[in-house]
Each structure stands twice: as structure tokens, then as C-alpha cells.
Enzyme design. Sequence first.
Site, PDB file in Angstrom:
ATOM      1  N   HIS A 132       1.143  -1.530   0.127  1.00 54.74           N
ATOM      2  CA  HIS A 132      -0.138  -0.185  -0.166  1.00 54.74           C
ATOM      3  C   HIS A 132       0.377   1.201   0.079  1.00 54.74           C
ATOM      4  O   HIS A 132       1.913   1.488  -0.618  1.00 54.74           O
ATOM      5  CB  HIS A 132      -1.286  -0.049   1.162  1.00 54.74           C
ATOM      6  CG  HIS A 132      -1.595  -1.353   1.196  1.00 54.74           C
ATOM      7  ND1 HIS A 132      -2.993  -1.397   0.699  1.00 54.74           N
ATOM      8  CD2 HIS A 132      -2.047  -2.387   1.780  1.00 54.74           C
ATOM      9  CE1 HIS A 132      -3.176  -3.160   0.625  1.00 54.74           C
ATOM     10  NE2 HIS A 132      -2.259  -3.395   1.469  1.00 54.74           N
ATOM     11  N   GLU A 175      -2.124   1.090   8.160  1.00 56.14           N
ATOM     12  CA  GLU A 175      -2.215  -0.837   7.342  1.00 56.14           C
ATOM     13  C   GLU A 175      -0.422  -0.104   6.558  1.00 56.14           C
ATOM     14  O   GLU A 175       0.728  -0.868   6.960  1.00 56.14           O
ATOM     15  CB  GLU A 175      -2.688  -1.606   6.693  1.00 56.14           C
ATOM     16  CG  GLU A 175      -1.452  -2.534   6.207  1.00 56.14           C
ATOM     17  CD  GLU A 175      -1.962  -3.598   5.020  1.00 56.14           C
ATOM     18  OE1 GLU A 175      -1.660  -4.535   4.573  1.00 56.14           O
ATOM     19  OE2 GLU A 175      -3.195  -3.184   4.105  1.00 56.14           O
ATOM     20  N   HIS A 223       2.912  -6.596   5.113  1.00 58.03           N
ATOM     21  CA  HIS A 223       1.295  -6.280   5.372  1.00 58.03           C
ATOM     22  C   HIS A 223       0.853  -6.262   6.120  1.00 58.03           C
ATOM     23  O   HIS A 223       1.504  -7.477   7.228  1.00 58.03           O
ATOM     24  CB  HIS A 223       0.423  -6.826   4.144  1.00 58.03           C
ATOM     25  CG  HIS A 223       0.504  -7.369   2.648  1.00 58.03           C
ATOM     26  ND1 HIS A 223      -0.037  -6.377   2.179  1.00 58.03           N
ATOM     27  CD2 HIS A 223       2.059  -7.002   1.836  1.00 58.03           C
ATOM     28  CE1 HIS A 223      -0.280  -5.705   1.271  1.00 58.03           C
ATOM     29  NE2 HIS A 223       1.350  -6.187   0.239  1.00 58.03           N
ATOM     30  N   GLU A 245       1.599 -11.740   6.193  1.00 54.41           N
ATOM     31  CA  GLU A 245       1.192 -11.013   6.965  1.00 54.41           C
ATOM     32  C   GLU A 245       0.758 -10.532   8.811  1.00 54.41           C
ATOM     33  O   GLU A 245       1.014 -11.925   8.984  1.00 54.41           O
ATOM     34  CB  GLU A 245      -0.828 -10.980   6.907  1.00 54.41           C
ATOM     35  CG  GLU A 245      -1.066 -11.512   5.286  1.00 54.41           C
ATOM     36  CD  GLU A 245      -1.806 -10.369   4.557  1.00 54.41           C
ATOM     37  OE1 GLU A 245      -1.959  -9.044   5.545  1.00 54.41           O
ATOM     38  OE2 GLU A 245      -2.558  -9.814   3.803  1.00 54.41           O
TER      39      GLU A 245
END
Length: 271
Positions: free
Chosen positions: A9, A23, A78, A144
Site C-alpha cells: 500500500h 496498515e 502487510h 501478513e
Amino acid sequence: MKLYLDPGHGGSDPGASGNGLKEKEINLDIALRIRSLLTTNYENVQVKMSRTNDNTKSLQQRTDEANSWGADFYMSIHCNSFNGTANGYEDFIHNLLSNQSRTAGYQDILHSEIIKANGLYNRGQKKANFHVLRESTMAAFLSENGFIDNSKDAALMKQTSWRQKVAHGHVNGLVKAFNLKRKAGKPSDPIKHSNPNILYKVIAGSFNSKKNADARVAFLKGEGIEALVTTKTISNVRWYRVQAGAFKNRKNADERMNAIKKTGADAFIES
């Protein structure tokens, strides 16, 4: 070894959010720590990052850059999100790869080292058809690192020391997977060479409302545990945190944390 390191992102794409966190900011912080640990401590490592600040970059731009650079490994960082009820760590490789593939072997090593370091619930090793795993021409891995909308995972994400541990876990995995050699004069295990003057703070809640924080303090005092309210600003949001002690000895901090948990309240240690 040429590592393409991709903090997910960024810019106009904030990714998931929750508990006062974004995030894109957590991803970047962890990735920068990974780069620093690798380039400072290991020989013959080149790291190219998809971004080093809060800028927008498409998935196609990221994989094109990694492919044209000729990276040996693509690592995407992430955090997860799922209505606040899920928690833990998981990682991914592309779903068309077999369990006997070279990439799956890297995942085995990385998963083991990261889960040792992060203290999160282990959700396992997984496969998916994510763009960065599919369109990269080299072995690719996506982690993650907890659920940002889960209060317990988010409480860890807010700790600088925890994000450093997560970075160490990724680095330890890369060291084993690619047989990286430590630079002369560097300690063999950087995690064990932390500041001897570290202070372990026991945090028994983090609230948007001071009224709620005061209520937690009153509850703990009723249980014979002294506590006070402190404030901390994260991503321009003020949090009222209940601190129930600060200790130089980790064992003492653990004992206080366990005493709080026996009352039914949540608690964690911040260093």
C-alpha cells in the site's frame, strides 16, 4: 542476494486500518527495519524497496521494477484485517507452486523464523493468487503481520520493540534461506544484544476516552494494583493508556502482567 522489499500500500492507498493505526504505516516501518538490519549486518546483500515513504505505487509498477532489476527474492510486507475478530500471523506464496518448490522451501524457513519472533497466533502457511506473487519472475513471499483491527494484535503493532522483533524474524529467515554471511565484527545474534537499560512498561489498556481509562485505573486499584493514565499519539490520534508499572527486570514485568490478567483485564508489556 538481491532483495526486492515491498511495503504494501502507500500514498492514496492506505490499506487496512483499525485501533488508530494505518496498515501502510506499519508495513513501511517494518520494511525499513528489515532493510537496515540486512544492509548493516550482512555481506553481499542489495535491497531495493518499492517505496521508502508514503507514496502511491501500483502493483504492476512494483512487480515490473523487481523483474527489470533482476531481484533474487520478492518480499511483500502487510497487515491483515477482518471485522476485529480474527488475529494472528500468516504468510503466502503463489497458489500454483507445489510444496516441493524452491519458493515453498523459502516459505518454510521464513515462516518458522517469523513466528518465533512475533508472539502472534500461528495461522499457518498459505497460498494465493495475489498479483505480487503471480507477476514476479523470482521467488516471492508475502507476510501478513497480525490483524490491525484486532485490539490485541494492534496493541503489539503500536510497540516499536515489537515491530523490531518482526523485522528480525524476517531477516533471520532470509539469512537461513539464502545463507547470508555476517559482516566482520557484527554480533552473531542482534536480538540478544539489546539495550541493557531497557524499561519494561506494563500497559493494562489503551482507550480513545479518558473516562474509560480512568475507569480501568479505578478497577485495578480496587484489585490492589497501582496504575496511572498516560497519553500517546499515534497517527494523529490521542490514546489514553493505563500503565501499571515500569520495571528493569522482565520477570517482574511478567508477574505484574499476569496479575492483571487474573483480574480479567487485558495487559501487555511495552519496551
